[in-house]
Design a protein around this motif. Structure first.
Motif, PDB file in Angstrom:
ATOM      1  N   GLU A  80       0.803  -1.220   0.000  1.00 51.80           N
ATOM      2  CA  GLU A  80       0.000   0.000   0.000  1.00 51.80           C
ATOM      3  C   GLU A  80       0.834   1.268   0.000  1.00 51.80           C
ATOM      4  O   GLU A  80       0.459   2.281  -0.597  1.00 51.80           O
ATOM      5  CB  GLU A  80      -0.914   0.018   1.228  1.00 51.80           C
ATOM      6  CG  GLU A  80      -2.106  -0.912   1.144  1.00 51.80           C
ATOM      7  CD  GLU A  80      -3.063  -0.685   2.291  1.00 51.80           C
ATOM      8  OE1 GLU A  80      -4.198  -0.259   2.033  1.00 51.80           O
ATOM      9  OE2 GLU A  80      -2.678  -0.924   3.446  1.00 51.80           O
ATOM     10  N   LEU A  81       1.959   1.229   0.684  1.00 50.39           N
ATOM     11  CA  LEU A  81       2.755   2.435   0.902  1.00 50.39           C
ATOM     12  C   LEU A  81       4.158   2.272   0.339  1.00 50.39           C
ATOM     13  O   LEU A  81       4.740   1.187   0.390  1.00 50.39           O
ATOM     14  CB  LEU A  81       2.828   2.753   2.404  1.00 50.39           C
ATOM     15  CG  LEU A  81       1.477   2.997   3.101  1.00 50.39           C
ATOM     16  CD1 LEU A  81       1.665   3.034   4.612  1.00 50.39           C
ATOM     17  CD2 LEU A  81       0.841   4.283   2.608  1.00 50.39           C
ATOM     18  N   LYS A  84       2.322   3.415   9.388  1.00 46.95           N
ATOM     19  CA  LYS A  84       1.180   2.539   9.106  1.00 46.95           C
ATOM     20  C   LYS A  84       0.485   2.102  10.386  1.00 46.95           C
ATOM     21  O   LYS A  84      -0.760   2.084  10.455  1.00 46.95           O
ATOM     22  CB  LYS A  84       1.641   1.322   8.309  1.00 46.95           C
ATOM     23  CG  LYS A  84       0.479   0.467   7.842  1.00 46.95           C
ATOM     24  CD  LYS A  84       0.863  -0.508   6.765  1.00 46.95           C
ATOM     25  CE  LYS A  84      -0.368  -1.228   6.229  1.00 46.95           C
ATOM     26  NZ  LYS A  84      -0.033  -2.140   5.108  1.00 46.95           N
ATOM     27  N   TYR A 130      -1.443   5.036  11.739  1.00 46.43           N
ATOM     28  CA  TYR A 130      -2.637   5.305  10.932  1.00 46.43           C
ATOM     29  C   TYR A 130      -3.752   4.314  11.277  1.00 46.43           C
ATOM     30  O   TYR A 130      -4.922   4.702  11.406  1.00 46.43           O
ATOM     31  CB  TYR A 130      -2.281   5.213   9.450  1.00 46.43           C
ATOM     32  CG  TYR A 130      -3.371   5.702   8.525  1.00 46.43           C
ATOM     33  CD1 TYR A 130      -3.383   7.009   8.055  1.00 46.43           C
ATOM     34  CD2 TYR A 130      -4.405   4.857   8.125  1.00 46.43           C
ATOM     35  CE1 TYR A 130      -4.386   7.465   7.210  1.00 46.43           C
ATOM     36  CE2 TYR A 130      -5.414   5.289   7.285  1.00 46.43           C
ATOM     37  CZ  TYR A 130      -5.401   6.592   6.826  1.00 46.43           C
ATOM     38  OH  TYR A 130      -6.399   7.037   5.995  1.00 46.43           O
ATOM     39  N   ARG A 169      -0.703  10.644  -3.827  1.00 45.79           N
ATOM     40  CA  ARG A 169      -1.997  10.272  -3.253  1.00 45.79           C
ATOM     41  C   ARG A 169      -2.231  10.932  -1.898  1.00 45.79           C
ATOM     42  O   ARG A 169      -3.379  11.139  -1.489  1.00 45.79           O
ATOM     43  CB  ARG A 169      -2.074   8.756  -3.099  1.00 45.79           C
ATOM     44  CG  ARG A 169      -1.062   8.188  -2.113  1.00 45.79           C
ATOM     45  CD  ARG A 169      -1.029   6.683  -2.067  1.00 45.79           C
ATOM     46  NE  ARG A 169      -2.283   6.099  -1.614  1.00 45.79           N
ATOM     47  CZ  ARG A 169      -2.404   4.848  -1.209  1.00 45.79           C
ATOM     48  NH1 ARG A 169      -1.339   4.026  -1.212  1.00 45.79           N
ATOM     49  NH2 ARG A 169      -3.553   4.375  -0.809  1.00 45.79           N
ATOM     50  N   HIS A 170      -1.141  11.271  -1.213  1.00 46.79           N
ATOM     51  CA  HIS A 170      -1.253  11.875   0.116  1.00 46.79           C
ATOM     52  C   HIS A 170      -1.507  13.383   0.049  1.00 46.79           C
ATOM     53  O   HIS A 170      -1.683  14.016   1.101  1.00 46.79           O
ATOM     54  CB  HIS A 170       0.018  11.599   0.913  1.00 46.79           C
ATOM     55  CG  HIS A 170       0.377  10.147   0.996  1.00 46.79           C
ATOM     56  ND1 HIS A 170      -0.492   9.186   1.463  1.00 46.79           N
ATOM     57  CD2 HIS A 170       1.511   9.478   0.639  1.00 46.79           C
ATOM     58  CE1 HIS A 170       0.084   7.997   1.416  1.00 46.79           C
ATOM     59  NE2 HIS A 170       1.299   8.147   0.909  1.00 46.79           N
ATOM     60  N   LYS A 174      -8.766   6.463   1.870  1.00 47.91           N
ATOM     61  CA  LYS A 174      -7.655   6.116   2.742  1.00 47.91           C
ATOM     62  C   LYS A 174      -6.351   6.758   2.277  1.00 47.91           C
ATOM     63  O   LYS A 174      -6.050   6.768   1.081  1.00 47.91           O
ATOM     64  CB  LYS A 174      -7.502   4.590   2.787  1.00 47.91           C
ATOM     65  CG  LYS A 174      -6.548   4.097   3.871  1.00 47.91           C
ATOM     66  CD  LYS A 174      -6.581   2.577   3.954  1.00 47.91           C
ATOM     67  CE  LYS A 174      -5.716   2.080   5.107  1.00 47.91           C
ATOM     68  NZ  LYS A 174      -5.760   0.604   5.232  1.00 47.91           N
ATOM     69  N   TYR A 175      -5.624   7.319   3.218  1.00 47.83           N
ATOM     70  CA  TYR A 175      -4.311   7.940   2.993  1.00 47.83           C
ATOM     71  C   TYR A 175      -4.373   9.222   2.167  1.00 47.83           C
ATOM     72  O   TYR A 175      -3.346   9.699   1.683  1.00 47.83           O
ATOM     73  CB  TYR A 175      -3.338   6.952   2.322  1.00 47.83           C
ATOM     74  CG  TYR A 175      -3.027   5.728   3.125  1.00 47.83           C
ATOM     75  CD1 TYR A 175      -2.591   5.808   4.438  1.00 47.83           C
ATOM     76  CD2 TYR A 175      -3.163   4.453   2.564  1.00 47.83           C
ATOM     77  CE1 TYR A 175      -2.299   4.663   5.179  1.00 47.83           C
ATOM     78  CE2 TYR A 175      -2.870   3.301   3.290  1.00 47.83           C
ATOM     79  CZ  TYR A 175      -2.447   3.418   4.600  1.00 47.83           C
ATOM     80  OH  TYR A 175      -2.154   2.295   5.329  1.00 47.83           O
ATOM     81  N   ASP A 176      -5.542   9.811   1.965  1.00 49.20           N
ATOM     82  CA  ASP A 176      -5.612  11.053   1.182  1.00 49.20           C
ATOM     83  C   ASP A 176      -5.257  12.243   2.071  1.00 49.20           C
ATOM     84  O   ASP A 176      -4.858  12.088   3.241  1.00 49.20           O
ATOM     85  CB  ASP A 176      -6.986  11.218   0.526  1.00 49.20           C
ATOM     86  CG  ASP A 176      -8.100  11.519   1.534  1.00 49.20           C
ATOM     87  OD1 ASP A 176      -7.854  11.437   2.759  1.00 49.20           O
ATOM     88  OD2 ASP A 176      -9.220  11.829   1.100  1.00 49.20           O
ATOM     89  N   HIS A 204      -7.051  12.664   5.515  1.00 50.46           N
ATOM     90  CA  HIS A 204      -6.568  11.713   6.524  1.00 50.46           C
ATOM     91  C   HIS A 204      -5.124  11.991   6.929  1.00 50.46           C
ATOM     92  O   HIS A 204      -4.744  11.757   8.079  1.00 50.46           O
ATOM     93  CB  HIS A 204      -6.704  10.282   5.999  1.00 50.46           C
ATOM     94  CG  HIS A 204      -8.117   9.784   5.958  1.00 50.46           C
ATOM     95  ND1 HIS A 204      -8.849   9.708   4.803  1.00 50.46           N
ATOM     96  CD2 HIS A 204      -8.937   9.355   6.958  1.00 50.46           C
ATOM     97  CE1 HIS A 204     -10.056   9.236   5.066  1.00 50.46           C
ATOM     98  NE2 HIS A 204     -10.142   9.015   6.366  1.00 50.46           N
ATOM     99  N   MET A 205      -4.308  12.502   5.995  1.00 51.97           N
ATOM    100  CA  MET A 205      -2.915  12.812   6.328  1.00 51.97           C
ATOM    101  C   MET A 205      -2.834  13.980   7.312  1.00 51.97           C
ATOM    102  O   MET A 205      -2.013  13.963   8.241  1.00 51.97           O
ATOM    103  CB  MET A 205      -2.132  13.135   5.058  1.00 51.97           C
ATOM    104  CG  MET A 205      -1.857  11.933   4.172  1.00 51.97           C
ATOM    105  SD  MET A 205      -0.756  10.700   4.934  1.00 51.97           S
ATOM    106  CE  MET A 205       0.814  11.570   4.908  1.00 51.97           C
ATOM    107  N   HIS A 241      -4.088  12.671  10.597  1.00 54.26           N
ATOM    108  CA  HIS A 241      -3.115  11.751  11.172  1.00 54.26           C
ATOM    109  C   HIS A 241      -1.933  12.486  11.797  1.00 54.26           C
ATOM    110  O   HIS A 241      -1.465  12.131  12.885  1.00 54.26           O
ATOM    111  CB  HIS A 241      -2.577  10.760  10.129  1.00 54.26           C
ATOM    112  CG  HIS A 241      -1.437   9.940  10.670  1.00 54.26           C
ATOM    113  ND1 HIS A 241      -0.112  10.294  10.472  1.00 54.26           N
ATOM    114  CD2 HIS A 241      -1.419   8.810  11.443  1.00 54.26           C
ATOM    115  CE1 HIS A 241       0.657   9.430  11.080  1.00 54.26           C
ATOM    116  NE2 HIS A 241      -0.103   8.516  11.673  1.00 54.26           N
TER     117      HIS A 241
END
Length: 585
Positions: free
Chosen positions: A233-234, A246, A249, A553-554, A563-565, A568-569, A572
Motif C-alpha cells: 500500500e505504501l 502505518k 494510521y 496520493r497523500h 484512505k491515505y488522502d 486523513h494525512m 493523522h
C-alpha cells in the motif's frame, strides 16, 4: 423644599459640565497619542538617539569599488537620507491585488537597511517609475515606486548596476521584503524533531482521563511497530519510518475521536472555502465536520477538540483595509478561546494542548499567538522563526484548488522521458527571493524556463500547467511568506519540487521523508541552481520522480475522503504529534 431645589439643580449642571470636560480631555489626549503611536507618527522616533544617523550603513559599503553606471534612469525626486514614506493607493483594483497577493506588513520593529540584489540595468525599468538621471560620481538616495507592490514608495540607494540598498520605513519594517535574520536548515529541523520526540514540552493534564490512557497505549504500539517489508500500500522511501506510520494510521482509524465545537457563527466559523489559494482549511473543515467515523457528539469521549474557524474568512470579515492593524483579528480569536474555556472544562484540563486548529492564511501565526499557544496548529505558514513548533504543530499543504466540484482536474503529467525542460518557474515577484531568482535565471539559460508573471487568461493558465507537466524540476521559491502552493502543484503534476525557502518546514514533516521525492536548496545557493540540478544523475532523478508519483496520493482532496488522502494525512499528523506530546498524569 424650594430652598434646596435650586442649589441641587445648580450642582447637577456643574457636575454634568465637569464630566463633559473630562470626556473632551480624554478624547483629545487619545487623538494626540494616536499621532505619536507607531506606525502612524514619527514624533517619538525623532527623540530616539541615532534616528537620522545613516552613516553606519553607508560605511558598510565603502569598500565597493564598482562605479555607478551612467544610465538614463529617471527618478521622481532627490531626498535627504532618513526621509522615507509610504503612500496608500486609492485604486480599488490595486487593493484587491494586494489582498490576492497576501502582502503583509511586518510587526513593528527597528529600522532596517538591506542590500538587495537588483539588476538596475535590465530590471529597474520594469519594477519602478523614475524621472531623473543619476550622476556617475555621486550616490544619492531616491524615491522610487515599486510597481510590484502598488502604491508603495520606498527609499533606494543605488550602489552599482547589480545592487541597491533598500531602506525600509523606520515605522514599519516589511519582513516579507527582507531575508531572515537566522536560518534553520533541514538537518537542524530533523535533529529538533528527534529532540522533541524524546522530551515533550506539553502541559501535564490537571486531571487524568480514560482518553489519555488510550493515547498512551497507542504510543507504545506505534514505537514497537513491526517492520513492514515490501508493503503493497505504501512506498517506504517517502516515509521516515513506514512501519510506525502505518501502525499509527491504523490506530487512528480504530481509536481517534474528535469533538467539533459548535460555538461560533458564520462566516468565520463553519463556512468552508473550497476553491482558491486557502482551500486546504476549507476542505478539512467540510470533511471533518461531516465525518461520521471520527466525530463524536459527547465531548467526554473525545481525544482531540477541533476549533472550526477559517483564518481566511476572519481576515475577509474583520480586517480593515489599509489599516495595517490585525489586533482586532487576534482579539476576536482570544475572545473565542476564553469563551470555550469558560463554557467547557476540556480546555482548562490541558491548557488547550489537546485542541487543534487548521488555518492556511499567512496571518494565522500572529492571530493565534499567546492565547492559543499550547494548541496544535496545522498551518500553511510553517515558519520556524514565527513560532511554528516542530513536533507539535503540523505543516499544512497549501493547495490551489481550481475546481471545488472536481479538485482532481488536470491531475498527472508526462513520463520522465518526455520532460525536456530542466527547470520551470513562473509567478508574481513577491518578496525578496523571487527577484533574485529572476535576476540570475530569467532568460539566461535555455534549459532554465524561469519566467515572471504569466499573462491573465485561461490560455495562459493552461500554458502554465503544461510547463509543469513537461518539466523535470519545478522551482518552488518562497513569496511573501515561507509557504508556496507550487510545492503541492508540482506533486500534482508529477514534477519534482525544488523548494527554496529557508526556515520552511515541509508538509507532514513528522512522517514524510522529503529527500525521497524533492530537492531542498538553501536560498544562498540560487546562483548555483543549475549546477545543483545538473549534478543529480538521471537515475537519481527517476527515483525522485517515481517518489513524487507515489507520494501524490497523500496530497489529493476527494469529495468523499479515501484512505491515505490529504484529509486523513492532516488528521493523522495532528493525532501523531499528540501521541508523542502527551504526558501522563
Amino acid at each position: 423644599m424650594k430652598k434646596y431645589r435650586m442649589p441641587f439643580h445648580f450642582v447637577h449642571q456643574i457636575e454634568k459640565r465637569r464630566w463633559l470636560l473630562v470626556l473632551v480631555l480624554v478624547a483629545a489626549i487619545h487623538l494626540f497619542c494616536q499621532t505619536l503611536m507607531l506606525p502612524y507618527g514619527t514624533a517619538l522616533l525623532s527623540l530616539l538617539p541615532g534616528h537620522n544617523n545613516t552613516s553606519y550603513f553607508i560605511s558598510q559599503f565603502s569598500t565597493l569599488k564598482h562605479e555607478l553606471q551612467e544610465d538614463n534612469l529617471e527618478f521622481e525626486e532627490d531626498i535627504e537620507l532618513g526621509e522615507v514614506f509610504m503612500e496608500e493607493s486609492s485604486d480599488t483594483s490595486a487593493q484587491n491585488q494586494l489582498e490576492n497577493d497576501r502582502f503583509v506588513l511586518g510587526d513593528l520593529g527597528e529600522s532596517r537597511h538591506e542590500l538587495l540584489s537588483v539588476d538596475l540595468i535590465t530590471n529597474l525599468p520594469d519594477t519602478v517609475s523614475v524621472n531623473n538621471s543619476i550622476s556617475k560620481n555621486e550616490v544619492k538616495t531616491k524615491i522610487m515606486e515599486v510597481k510590484s507592490v502598488p502604491g508603495l514608495k520606498a527609499q533606494i540607494l543605488p550602489i552599482n548596476e547589480k545592487y541597491a540598498l533598500f531602506q525600509s520605513d523606520d515605522r514599519k519594517q516589511m519582513k516579507c521584503l527582507m531575508p531572515p535574520k537566522s536560518v534553520m536548515y533541514n538537518d537542524q529541523m530533523n535533529r529538533l524533531l528527534l529532540r522533541h520526540r524524546t522530551s515533550s514540552r506539553a502541559m501535564r493534564p490537571r486531571w487524568s482521563s480514560p482518553r489519555d490512557r488510550e493515547i498512551l497505549a497507542s504510543k507504545i504500539q506505534i514505537t514497537k511497530a513491526p517492520s513492514q517489508i515490501g508493503d503493497q500500500e505504501l512506498y517506504a522511501p517517502v516515509f521516515r519510518n513506514v512501519s510506525m506510520f502505518k501502525r499509527s494510521y491504523e490506530l487512528m482509524e480504530r481509536t481517534l475521536k474528535v469533538y467539533v465545537y459548535k460555538d461560533g457563527e458564520k462566516p468565520i466559523f463553519h463556512q468552508p472555502i473550497l476553491k482558491g489559494l486557502y482551500a486546504s482549511e476549507g476542505w478539512f473543515m467540510k470533511l471533518m465536520e461531516g465525518s461520521k467515523r471520527f466525530v463524536v457528539k459527547d465531548p467526554r469521549k473525545a481525544h482531540l477538540f477541533y476549533m472550526p474557524f477559517s483564518a481566511r474568512m476572519l481576515e475577509h470579515t474583520l480586517y480593515v483595509r489599509n489599516s495595517h492593524n490585525r489586533t482586532n483579528l487576534r482579539q476576536f480569536l482570544k475572545n473565542y478561546a476564553e469563551k470555550i474555556a469558560a463554557k467547557y472544562p476540556f480546555w482548562n484540563r490541558t491548557g488547550g494542548a489537546d485542541h487543534f486548529l487548521v488555518a492556511c492564511h499567512d496571518w494565522a501565526p500572529y492571530e493565534t499567538r499567546h492565547h492559543m499557544e499550547h494548541c496544535m496548529k496545522a498551518l500553511c505558514n510553517a515558519d520556524v522563526t514565527t513560532g511554528f513548533k516542530i513536533g507539535r504543530d503540523v505543516s499544512l499543504p497549501e493547495c490551489y484548488v481550481r475546481s471545488a466540484r472536481n479538485p482532481l482536474r488536470d491531475l498527472g503529467g508526462k513520463p520522465p522521458s518526455d520532460r525536456h525542460i530542466l527547470a520551470f518557474y513562473a509567478g508574481n515577484i513577491h518578496g525578496y527571493l523571487r527577484k533574485i531568482l529572476l535576476e540570475y535565471w530569467n532568460n539566461k539559460d535555455p534549459d532554465m524556463k524561469i519566467l515572471g508573471p504569466m499573462p491573465p487568461g485561461v490560455a495562459s493558465k493552461m500554458t502554465y500547467i503544461e510547463y509543469m507537466k513537461g518539466s523535470k524540476y519545478c522551482i518552488c521559491p518562497k513569496g511573501y511568506e515561507v509557504n508556496s502552493p507550487r510545492v503541492v502543484e508540482a506533486i500534482f503534476y508529477e514534477c519534482v519540487p525544488v523548494i527554496i525557502s529557508d526556515n520552511f518546514v515541509p508538509p507532514f514533516f513528522e512522517v514524510l521523508n522529503w529527500d525521497g521525492f524533492s530537492v531542498i536548496i538553501a536560498e544562498k545557493n540560487i546562483p548555483d541552481l543549475k549546477n545543483i540540478l545538473m549534478e543529480i544523475s538521471d537515475e537519481r532523478y527517476r527515483e525522485l520522480q517515481f517518489g513524487v508519483r507515489k507520494v501524490q496520493r497523500h496530497f489529493l482532496w476527494h469529495v468523499k475522503p479515501v484512505k491515505y488522502d490529504l484529509f486523513h494525512m492532516i488528521l493523522h499528523s495532528i493525532w501523531y504529534n499528540r501521541v508523542f506530546q502527551i504526558k501522563p498524569r
